[in-house]
Design an enzyme around this catalytic site. Structure first.
Site, PDB file in Angstrom:
ATOM      1  N   SER A   1      -6.778   2.233  -5.122  1.00 22.57           N
ATOM      2  CA  SER A   1      -7.334   2.231  -3.772  1.00 22.57           C
ATOM      3  C   SER A   1      -8.669   2.980  -3.780  1.00 22.57           C
ATOM      4  O   SER A   1      -8.794   4.026  -4.408  1.00 22.57           O
ATOM      5  CB  SER A   1      -6.333   2.947  -2.863  1.00 22.57           C
ATOM      6  OG  SER A   1      -6.682   2.764  -1.543  1.00 22.57           O
TER       7      SER A   1
ATOM      8  N   GLY B   1     -12.693  -0.804  -0.014  1.00 20.16           N
ATOM      9  CA  GLY B   1     -13.370  -1.101   1.245  1.00 20.16           C
ATOM     10  C   GLY B   1     -14.670  -0.336   1.355  1.00 20.16           C
ATOM     11  O   GLY B   1     -15.751  -0.827   1.031  1.00 20.16           O
TER      12      GLY B   1
ATOM     13  N   TYR C   1       1.346   4.948   0.101  1.00 19.93           N
ATOM     14  CA  TYR C   1       0.610   6.185   0.305  1.00 19.93           C
ATOM     15  C   TYR C   1       1.577   7.325   0.618  1.00 19.93           C
ATOM     16  O   TYR C   1       2.110   7.405   1.731  1.00 19.93           O
ATOM     17  CB  TYR C   1      -0.397   6.014   1.463  1.00 19.93           C
ATOM     18  CG  TYR C   1      -1.536   5.069   1.156  1.00 19.93           C
ATOM     19  CD1 TYR C   1      -1.876   4.747  -0.157  1.00 19.93           C
ATOM     20  CD2 TYR C   1      -2.294   4.498   2.177  1.00 19.93           C
ATOM     21  CE1 TYR C   1      -2.927   3.882  -0.446  1.00 19.93           C
ATOM     22  CE2 TYR C   1      -3.357   3.638   1.902  1.00 19.93           C
ATOM     23  CZ  TYR C   1      -3.664   3.334   0.594  1.00 19.93           C
ATOM     24  OH  TYR C   1      -4.702   2.493   0.310  1.00 19.93           O
TER      25      TYR C   1
ATOM     26  N   ARG D   1       2.707  10.547   2.034  1.00 20.13           N
ATOM     27  CA  ARG D   1       2.087  11.269   3.150  1.00 20.13           C
ATOM     28  C   ARG D   1       3.151  11.879   4.057  1.00 20.13           C
ATOM     29  O   ARG D   1       4.257  11.367   4.134  1.00 20.13           O
ATOM     30  CB  ARG D   1       1.216  10.296   3.963  1.00 20.13           C
ATOM     31  CG  ARG D   1       0.114  10.987   4.743  1.00 20.13           C
ATOM     32  CD  ARG D   1      -0.962  10.008   5.138  1.00 20.13           C
ATOM     33  NE  ARG D   1      -1.720   9.517   3.985  1.00 20.13           N
ATOM     34  CZ  ARG D   1      -2.683   8.616   4.054  1.00 20.13           C
ATOM     35  NH1 ARG D   1      -2.986   8.079   5.213  1.00 20.13           N
ATOM     36  NH2 ARG D   1      -3.334   8.225   2.979  1.00 20.13           N
TER      37      ARG D   1
ATOM     38  N   LYS E   1      -3.435   5.443  -4.765  1.00 19.26           N
ATOM     39  CA  LYS E   1      -4.630   6.298  -4.917  1.00 19.26           C
ATOM     40  C   LYS E   1      -4.847   6.641  -6.384  1.00 19.26           C
ATOM     41  O   LYS E   1      -3.890   6.707  -7.167  1.00 19.26           O
ATOM     42  CB  LYS E   1      -4.448   7.603  -4.137  1.00 19.26           C
ATOM     43  CG  LYS E   1      -4.085   7.421  -2.676  1.00 19.26           C
ATOM     44  CD  LYS E   1      -5.279   7.519  -1.769  1.00 19.26           C
ATOM     45  CE  LYS E   1      -4.859   7.342  -0.325  1.00 19.26           C
ATOM     46  NZ  LYS E   1      -5.884   6.909   0.572  1.00 19.26           N
TER      47      LYS E   1
ATOM     48  N   TRP F   1       0.910  -1.145   0.000  1.00 14.44           N
ATOM     49  CA  TRP F   1       0.000   0.000   0.000  1.00 14.44           C
ATOM     50  C   TRP F   1       0.957   1.203   0.000  1.00 14.44           C
ATOM     51  O   TRP F   1       1.605   1.450   1.034  1.00 14.44           O
ATOM     52  CB  TRP F   1      -0.787   0.048   1.277  1.00 14.44           C
ATOM     53  CG  TRP F   1      -2.048  -0.718   1.533  1.00 14.44           C
ATOM     54  CD1 TRP F   1      -3.196  -0.173   2.037  1.00 14.44           C
ATOM     55  CD2 TRP F   1      -2.343  -2.121   1.392  1.00 14.44           C
ATOM     56  NE1 TRP F   1      -4.166  -1.149   2.193  1.00 14.44           N
ATOM     57  CE2 TRP F   1      -3.668  -2.345   1.801  1.00 14.44           C
ATOM     58  CE3 TRP F   1      -1.603  -3.218   0.928  1.00 14.44           C
ATOM     59  CZ2 TRP F   1      -4.277  -3.602   1.786  1.00 14.44           C
ATOM     60  CZ3 TRP F   1      -2.205  -4.471   0.903  1.00 14.44           C
ATOM     61  CH2 TRP F   1      -3.524  -4.644   1.329  1.00 14.44           C
TER      62      TRP F   1
ATOM     63  N   LYS G   1      -0.794  -0.848  -4.266  1.00 13.00           N
ATOM     64  CA  LYS G   1      -2.130  -0.273  -4.067  1.00 13.00           C
ATOM     65  C   LYS G   1      -1.909   1.222  -3.938  1.00 13.00           C
ATOM     66  O   LYS G   1      -1.245   1.689  -3.008  1.00 13.00           O
ATOM     67  CB  LYS G   1      -2.701  -0.872  -2.783  1.00 13.00           C
ATOM     68  CG  LYS G   1      -4.109  -0.515  -2.427  1.00 13.00           C
ATOM     69  CD  LYS G   1      -4.503  -1.498  -1.340  1.00 13.00           C
ATOM     70  CE  LYS G   1      -5.850  -1.325  -0.707  1.00 13.00           C
ATOM     71  NZ  LYS G   1      -6.410  -0.029  -0.587  1.00 13.00           N
TER      72      LYS G   1
HETATM   73  P1  FBP Z   1     -10.926   2.134   1.235  1.00 11.41           P
HETATM   74  O1  FBP Z   1     -11.411   1.598  -0.093  1.00 11.41           O
HETATM   75  O2  FBP Z   1     -12.011   2.092   2.261  1.00 11.41           O
HETATM   76  O3  FBP Z   1     -10.298   3.496   1.057  1.00 11.41           O
HETATM   77  O4  FBP Z   1      -9.812   1.138   1.734  1.00 11.41           O
HETATM   78  C1  FBP Z   1      -8.536   1.142   1.187  1.00 11.41           C
HETATM   79  C2  FBP Z   1      -7.499   1.394   2.239  1.00 11.41           C
HETATM   80  O5  FBP Z   1      -6.191   1.313   1.706  1.00 11.41           O
HETATM   81  C3  FBP Z   1      -7.574   0.486   3.437  1.00 11.41           C
HETATM   82  O6  FBP Z   1      -6.888  -0.715   3.229  1.00 11.41           O
HETATM   83  C4  FBP Z   1      -7.010   1.344   4.510  1.00 11.41           C
HETATM   84  O7  FBP Z   1      -7.521   1.052   5.760  1.00 11.41           O
HETATM   85  C5  FBP Z   1      -7.445   2.704   4.129  1.00 11.41           C
HETATM   86  O8  FBP Z   1      -7.649   2.709   2.742  1.00 11.41           O
HETATM   87  C6  FBP Z   1      -6.422   3.747   4.466  1.00 11.41           C
HETATM   88  O9  FBP Z   1      -7.030   4.984   4.317  1.00 11.41           O
HETATM   89  P2  FBP Z   1      -6.274   6.345   4.515  1.00 11.41           P
HETATM   90  O10 FBP Z   1      -6.027   6.865   3.134  1.00 11.41           O
HETATM   91  O11 FBP Z   1      -7.233   7.203   5.269  1.00 11.41           O
HETATM   92  O12 FBP Z   1      -5.009   6.067   5.285  1.00 11.41           O
END
Ligand code: FBP
Length: 261
Positions: free
Chosen positions: A200, A229, A144, A146, A177, A142, A175
């Site tokens: 995501s 999710g 992200y 940030r 965005k 994942w 995974k």
């Molecule tokens: P969602 O489809 O609900 O966004 O889930 C994807 C996910 O990566 C989850 O696995 C994780 O808990 C969440 O998003 C993290 O969200 P954030 O961007 O707020 O950290």
């Protein structure tokens, strides 16, 4: 890895994949995302198989108590709560060996690219990825972007950087965005090389059409699939939402031709 050694194959149907993510209880807390129905992990685990998801991502505690073996399992082996402030860091909380004992076919690990602590996560993911390889498991990152240094985590530049980081660090899948449009997301898919890209889901979209347009855009960009999710299990009819997503992903349907509720 692609081809016959593709460690992602347990999660693929016709080369594509729809993964249900349910680690938000740790990441966001129950009061932020859950209602009386989806707060129950048993509801989600049953939904994953009834709706025909190709994978299910859980933290180890939920996997231990609720996983029923019906849908290929991804155990998230790190995570953090939303109560912690400052630069994000998510430490390992489950060994690869233990994830295997729970039935995992892949491990999931979140890397906060751009955080002051990215180096810690690179190192930890590096070790976990090697352990996963030894056991024939896929390593899904994942990624992200940030932290204070990251201005816009959905820009083309930043999302493609996340995709590329997954390749550089040895992930089998990333995974990431959505960038907001298919063309810019295609650059991220290109940057990921042989790493399979999953969009995501994000917070629940205002309309079904809006979310399905993102799914369409990601698929058109060459993504392997969607790891979602909230847009499914917060939906009033999760089964029909999953059905629509499958039509877009597997049957190449255009959003305009889909009748939503
Ligand atoms: P969602 O489809 O609900 O966004 O889930 C994807 C996910 O990566 C989850 O696995 C994780 O808990 C969440 O998003 C993290 O969200 P954030 O961007 O707020 O950290």
């Amino acid at each position: 890895m692609t081809g016959k050694n593709d460690l992602m194959s347990p999660f693929l149907r016709e080369g594509k994949s729809l993964i249900l993510a349910y680690d938000q209880g740790l990441e966001h807390g129950p009061s932020s995302d859950f209602d009386n129905r989806n707060v129950d992990p048993a509801f989600i685990v049953e939904l994953a198989s009834r709706a025909g998801f190709n994978g299910l991502a859980l933290q180890k505690g939920v996997a231990e108590r609720y996983y029923d073996g019906k849908v290929p399992l991804i155990v998230k082996v790190n995570g953090k709560s939303s109560l912690s402030k400052g630069e994000p860091n998510a430490k390992q909380n489950c060994s690869v060996e233990y994830a295997v004992s729970l039935g995992a076919r892949a491990i999931g690990y979140t890397i906060y690219l751009g955080s002051l602590f990215e180096g810690d996560m690179f190192r930890e993911f590096g070790a976990i990825q090697e352990q996963a390889r030894e056991r024939g498991l896929a390593a899904i990152a994942w990624v992200y972007p940030r932290g204070a240094a990251v201005q816009n985590d959905t820009s083309k530049e930043v999302v493609s950087y996340a995709a590329r980081a997954a390749l550089e660090l040895g992930a089998d899948a990333a995974k990431i965005k959505y960038t907001g449009d298919s063309q810019s997301f295609a650059w991220a898919v290109r940057a990921a090389g042989k790493v399979r890209v999953f969009m995501s889901g994000g917070p629940k979209a205002a309309t079904d059409e809006a979310f399905l347009a993102q799914v369409r855009g990601a698929a058109d960009a060459g993504a392997t699939g969607i790891a979602v999710g909230r847009n499914v299990w917060q939906h009033q009819d999760p089964l029909s939402m999953a059905e629509l997503m499958k039509k877009v992903l597997f049957e190449n349907l255009q959003v305009a031709s889909i009748k939503t509720t």
